[in-house]
Design an enzyme around this catalytic site. Structure first.
Site, PDB file in Angstrom:
ATOM      1  N   ASP A 140      12.991 -33.902  -7.894  1.00 41.01           N
ATOM      2  CA  ASP A 140      13.567 -32.602  -7.442  1.00 41.01           C
ATOM      3  C   ASP A 140      13.576 -31.752  -8.657  1.00 41.01           C
ATOM      4  OD1 ASP A 140      15.797 -32.330  -4.779  1.00 41.01           O
ATOM      5  OD2 ASP A 140      16.044 -30.911  -6.574  1.00 41.01           O
ATOM      6  N   LYS A 166      21.266 -33.204  -9.887  1.00 43.11           N
ATOM      7  CA  LYS A 166      21.177 -34.123  -8.880  1.00 43.11           C
ATOM      8  C   LYS A 166      20.582 -35.294  -9.282  1.00 43.11           C
ATOM      9  CE  LYS A 166      20.686 -32.228  -4.686  1.00 43.11           C
ATOM     10  NZ  LYS A 166      20.195 -31.701  -3.417  1.00 43.11           N
ATOM     11  N   PHE A 172      13.251 -35.370  12.256  1.00 41.98           N
ATOM     12  CA  PHE A 172      14.104 -35.260  13.523  1.00 41.98           C
ATOM     13  C   PHE A 172      15.558 -35.908  13.348  1.00 41.98           C
ATOM     14  CE2 PHE A 172       9.825 -34.950  15.259  1.00 41.98           C
ATOM     15  CZ  PHE A 172       9.949 -33.762  15.807  1.00 41.98           C
ATOM     16  N   LEU A 173      15.633 -36.633  12.075  1.00 44.68           N
ATOM     17  CA  LEU A 173      17.002 -37.198  11.978  1.00 44.68           C
ATOM     18  C   LEU A 173      18.348 -36.166  12.069  1.00 44.68           C
ATOM     19  CD1 LEU A 173      18.346 -36.025   8.710  1.00 44.68           C
ATOM     20  CD2 LEU A 173      16.757 -37.684   8.114  1.00 44.68           C
ATOM     21  N   ASN A 201      14.094 -28.195  18.511  1.00 44.87           N
ATOM     22  CA  ASN A 201      15.245 -27.495  17.977  1.00 44.87           C
ATOM     23  C   ASN A 201      15.801 -26.389  18.852  1.00 44.87           C
ATOM     24  OD1 ASN A 201      15.808 -29.481  16.164  1.00 44.87           O
ATOM     25  ND2 ASN A 201      15.611 -28.348  14.500  1.00 44.87           N
ATOM     26  N   LEU A 253      25.360 -31.435  26.124  1.00 45.85           N
ATOM     27  CA  LEU A 253      25.765 -30.571  27.171  1.00 45.85           C
ATOM     28  C   LEU A 253      27.438 -30.581  26.838  1.00 45.85           C
ATOM     29  CD1 LEU A 253      24.340 -31.577  30.734  1.00 45.85           C
ATOM     30  CD2 LEU A 253      23.958 -29.673  29.396  1.00 45.85           C
ATOM     31  N   CYS A 262      20.001 -26.525  10.469  1.00 49.40           N
ATOM     32  CA  CYS A 262      18.895 -26.440  11.177  1.00 49.40           C
ATOM     33  C   CYS A 262      18.697 -25.736  12.404  1.00 49.40           C
ATOM     34  CB  CYS A 262      18.603 -28.093  11.433  1.00 49.40           C
ATOM     35  SG  CYS A 262      17.940 -28.933  10.282  1.00 49.40           S
TER      36      CYS A 262
HETATM   37  N1  NAD Z   1      19.199 -31.665   7.286  1.00 49.92           N
HETATM   38  C1  NAD Z   1      18.781 -32.041   8.425  1.00 49.92           C
HETATM   39  O1  NAD Z   1      19.400 -32.383   9.081  1.00 49.92           O
HETATM   40  C2  NAD Z   1      17.555 -31.953   8.533  1.00 49.92           C
HETATM   41  C3  NAD Z   1      16.788 -32.588   9.683  1.00 49.92           C
HETATM   42  C4  NAD Z   1      15.252 -32.369   9.930  1.00 49.92           C
HETATM   43  C5  NAD Z   1      14.800 -31.298   9.264  1.00 49.92           C
HETATM   44  N2  NAD Z   1      15.094 -30.940   8.185  1.00 49.92           N
HETATM   45  C6  NAD Z   1      14.320 -29.973   7.321  1.00 49.92           C
HETATM   46  O2  NAD Z   1      13.970 -30.446   6.053  1.00 49.92           O
HETATM   47  C7  NAD Z   1      13.784 -29.899   5.208  1.00 49.92           C
HETATM   48  C8  NAD Z   1      14.905 -30.224   3.940  1.00 49.92           C
HETATM   49  O3  NAD Z   1      16.298 -30.152   4.438  1.00 49.92           O
HETATM   50  P1  NAD Z   1      17.605 -30.570   3.847  1.00 49.92           P
HETATM   51  O4  NAD Z   1      18.367 -30.488   4.635  1.00 49.92           O
HETATM   52  O5  NAD Z   1      17.290 -31.991   3.284  1.00 49.92           O
HETATM   53  O6  NAD Z   1      17.576 -29.486   2.424  1.00 49.92           O
HETATM   54  P2  NAD Z   1      18.447 -29.741   1.154  1.00 49.92           P
HETATM   55  O7  NAD Z   1      18.967 -28.343   0.827  1.00 49.92           O
HETATM   56  O8  NAD Z   1      19.377 -30.748   1.647  1.00 49.92           O
HETATM   57  O9  NAD Z   1      17.679 -30.232   0.018  1.00 49.92           O
HETATM   58  C9  NAD Z   1      16.315 -29.871  -0.437  1.00 49.92           C
HETATM   59  C10 NAD Z   1      15.926 -30.240  -1.714  1.00 49.92           C
HETATM   60  O10 NAD Z   1      14.720 -29.645  -2.132  1.00 49.92           O
HETATM   61  C11 NAD Z   1      14.992 -29.445  -3.594  1.00 49.92           C
HETATM   62  N3  NAD Z   1      14.009 -28.522  -3.937  1.00 49.92           N
HETATM   63  C12 NAD Z   1      13.901 -27.244  -3.717  1.00 49.92           C
HETATM   64  N4  NAD Z   1      12.695 -26.756  -4.229  1.00 49.92           N
HETATM   65  C13 NAD Z   1      11.897 -27.837  -4.924  1.00 49.92           C
HETATM   66  C14 NAD Z   1      10.817 -27.766  -5.580  1.00 49.92           C
HETATM   67  N5  NAD Z   1      10.027 -26.834  -5.713  1.00 49.92           N
HETATM   68  N6  NAD Z   1      10.538 -29.167  -5.987  1.00 49.92           N
HETATM   69  C15 NAD Z   1      11.214 -29.994  -5.924  1.00 49.92           C
HETATM   70  N7  NAD Z   1      12.477 -30.233  -5.320  1.00 49.92           N
HETATM   71  C16 NAD Z   1      12.828 -28.786  -4.570  1.00 49.92           C
HETATM   72  C17 NAD Z   1      16.364 -29.046  -3.662  1.00 49.92           C
HETATM   73  O11 NAD Z   1      17.030 -28.949  -4.891  1.00 49.92           O
HETATM   74  C18 NAD Z   1      17.058 -29.692  -3.035  1.00 49.92           C
HETATM   75  O12 NAD Z   1      17.534 -31.048  -3.362  1.00 49.92           O
HETATM   76  C19 NAD Z   1      14.098 -28.521   5.804  1.00 49.92           C
HETATM   77  O13 NAD Z   1      12.831 -27.829   5.919  1.00 49.92           O
HETATM   78  C20 NAD Z   1      14.885 -28.652   7.009  1.00 49.92           C
HETATM   79  O14 NAD Z   1      14.771 -27.761   8.013  1.00 49.92           O
HETATM   80  C21 NAD Z   1      16.542 -30.909   7.816  1.00 49.92           C
END
Ligand code: NAD
Length: 439
Positions: free
Chosen positions: A42, A47, A152-153, A210, A252, A262
């Site tokens: 990351d 973090k 899809f979590l 979604n 529902l 999301c």
């Molecule tokens: N949160 C959910 O419930 C969920 C569920 C399904 C899909 N998604 C998708 O998954 C993706 C991530 O979501 P999230 O909620 O985990 O995001 P998040 O913001 O919690 O985490 C993203 C992480 O990526 C890091 N980051 C950003 N740029 C970076 C880089 N260039 N190199 C390395 N690390 C980098 C950030 O510091 C952060 O820790 C999104 O596209 C989201 O739409 C999220």
């Protein structure tokens, strides 16, 4: 054969995870728990430092235990170079909305920019990206294998969702079959149907799923609003509808609108994607509009009971966008707090875990240390997030502690009869004035 019975040696991989947020950390911990050696990178050094010390950066049930138990196979780093040994690189960076509502792919792009295009390595896209993203990355780095494997979590049950998926979507185009096979091999032991398809379709499955769920929520919210006009109870209506297998019970539950990191952004990204491709996705405009109005209808309900809100103290129960998470992204509480303060009310709020995140986002509200403290002297309470512990509050004594025992149940979570027996004026969403008890 269950996942636990599959010999681990058969599936062991060195896995790279880029972006250690909700999706990345859960992905890393769950793969480590299945015997893989995981290197998680990351850009956020704080973090990484915290995770390296075993301190989690998000609230997610079951995750601390999983991370602690498999710590020897979980490595956190800020260096992309360290991931060079991983055949599969899972990209889990965030893809927030831009001002226009398109998905901001700058973080995905910055990951891609650091890849050498090693033909032995595959980029596995778990971040939610619009259809066409994979094709464009492949165009820029033709030697890199690319797999779309959308996640899809659900926050709040992310570990369980990851380890027991309904389905796993794996999209790859011609030439990248080996990478798709490798991804399939590490997911196969988890069960769930594997949907092997092309990249553009895999990307579309995520956005369409979604958008459909958000549509279901906005639909039932509109039904709720009609129920209020005609004296029906939306919880009864949803129960009767949901038993039809073509409809199903989930999503529902009428309420004060969807939020989170999301649904709002993915619905908007799909609308933009369609628009950019020359198609006007009319239905999604309504889904978004209904959701925005739903958050604001609460104000009208309050003024019906209280008249002007100037000088009134309103308590919010719950701030996170849903229970069992501390995620405040696009939470309904943000809109609600701003609207209440705009009407002249003061806001006191309690959330069991989201205080830290809320403090920065909502500096002008009182963050109480308990539900009781938030409700003390309040003219009304709004249940914003259905944290299970709110069902067990001593509502009879809380009625006495409030200036006026009025509750707006924004999630139809509480038992209306019990609340009324405790001395409250109860109003839910789409339940008229009768609101029956939950099953
Ligand atoms: N949160 C959910 O419930 C969920 C569920 C399904 C899909 N998604 C998708 O998954 C993706 C991530 O979501 P999230 O909620 O985990 O995001 P998040 O913001 O919690 O985490 C993203 C992480 O990526 C890091 N980051 C950003 N740029 C970076 C880089 N260039 N190199 C390395 N690390 C980098 C950030 O510091 C952060 O820790 C999104 O596209 C989201 O739409 C999220």
């Amino acid at each position: 054969m269950s996942a636990a019975e599959v010999p681990l040696e058969a599936q062991r991989e060195v896995i790279g995870v880029v972006g250690v947020g909700w999706v990345g950390l859960v992905t890393a911990a769950c793969f480590a728990s299945r015997g893989h050696d995981v290197w998680a990178m990351d850009v956020d050094a704080t973090k990484v430092e915290s995770l390296s010390r075993g301190r989690l950066t998000i609230h997610e049930p079951g995750l601390p235990e999983l991370v602690a138990e498999h710590a020897e196979r979980l490595h956190f780093t800020t260096s992309m170079e360290v991931l060079a040994n991983a055949r599969l690189l899972f990209c889990c960076v965030d893809t927030p909305p831009t001002y226009s509502g398109d998905a901001d792919l700058s973080r995905v792009r910055s990951v891609v920019d650091q890849l050498s295009g090693d033909s032995e390595q595959a980029l596995v896209m778990k971040s939610t990206v619009p259809s066409g993203t994979g094709q464009s990355i492949r165009r820029d780095l033709p030697s890199l294998a690319y797999v779309s494997c959308p996640e899809f979590l659900k926050e709040g049950s992310a570990v369980d969702d990851f380890l027991n998926p309904d389905r796993v979507v794996i999209g790859a185009d011609t030439g990248d079959e080996w990478a798709a096979d490798a991804v399939a091999a590490i997911y196969e032991p988890l069960g769930g149907e594997l949907v092997r398809t092309d990249v553009a379709s895999a990307e579309m499955i995520k956005l369409a799923s979604n958008a459909f769920l958000a549509t279901k929520i906005s639909f039932i919210n509109e039904i709720a609003n009609v129920c209020e006009e005609v004296g029906a109870d939306v919880t009864e209506v949803a129960r009767g509808m949901g038993l039809d297998q073509r409809i199903g019970r989930s999503f529902l539950n009428a309420g004060i609108g969807y939020g989170g990191s999301c649904f709002p952004k993915d619905v908007s990204a799909l609308k933009q994607l369609a628009g950019n491709s020359g198609y006007h996705f009319q239905l999604l405009n309504s889904v978004i509009e209904v959701n925005e109005l739903q958050k604001r209808r609460v104000i009208g309900k309050l003024t019906k009971h209280l008249g002007s809100l100037v000088g009134k103290r309103i308590a919010l129960l719950g701030l996170a966008f849903k229970p069992n998470t501390d995620d405040m992204r696009e939470a309904s509480s943000l809109v609600l707090s701003a609207r209440l303060q705009g009407e002249g009310a003061s806001v006191a709020a309690y959330d069991p875990v989201a205080h830290e995140g809320a403090a920065g986002l909502l500096p002008s509200i009182e963050l109480a240390s308990s539900a009781e403290a938030a409700l003390q002297g309040a003219d009304a309470a709004i249940l914003v997030t259905e944290w299970p512990e709110f069902a067990d509050l001593d509502w009879a004594s809380l009625a006495g502690a409030m200036s006026r025992p009025l509750i707006l149940d924004g999630r139809n979570f509480l038992d209306p009869e019990a609340l009324r027996a405790a001395g409250f004026s109860y109003e839910g969403i789409g339940r008229g004035s009768t609101g029956r008890a939950r099953d």
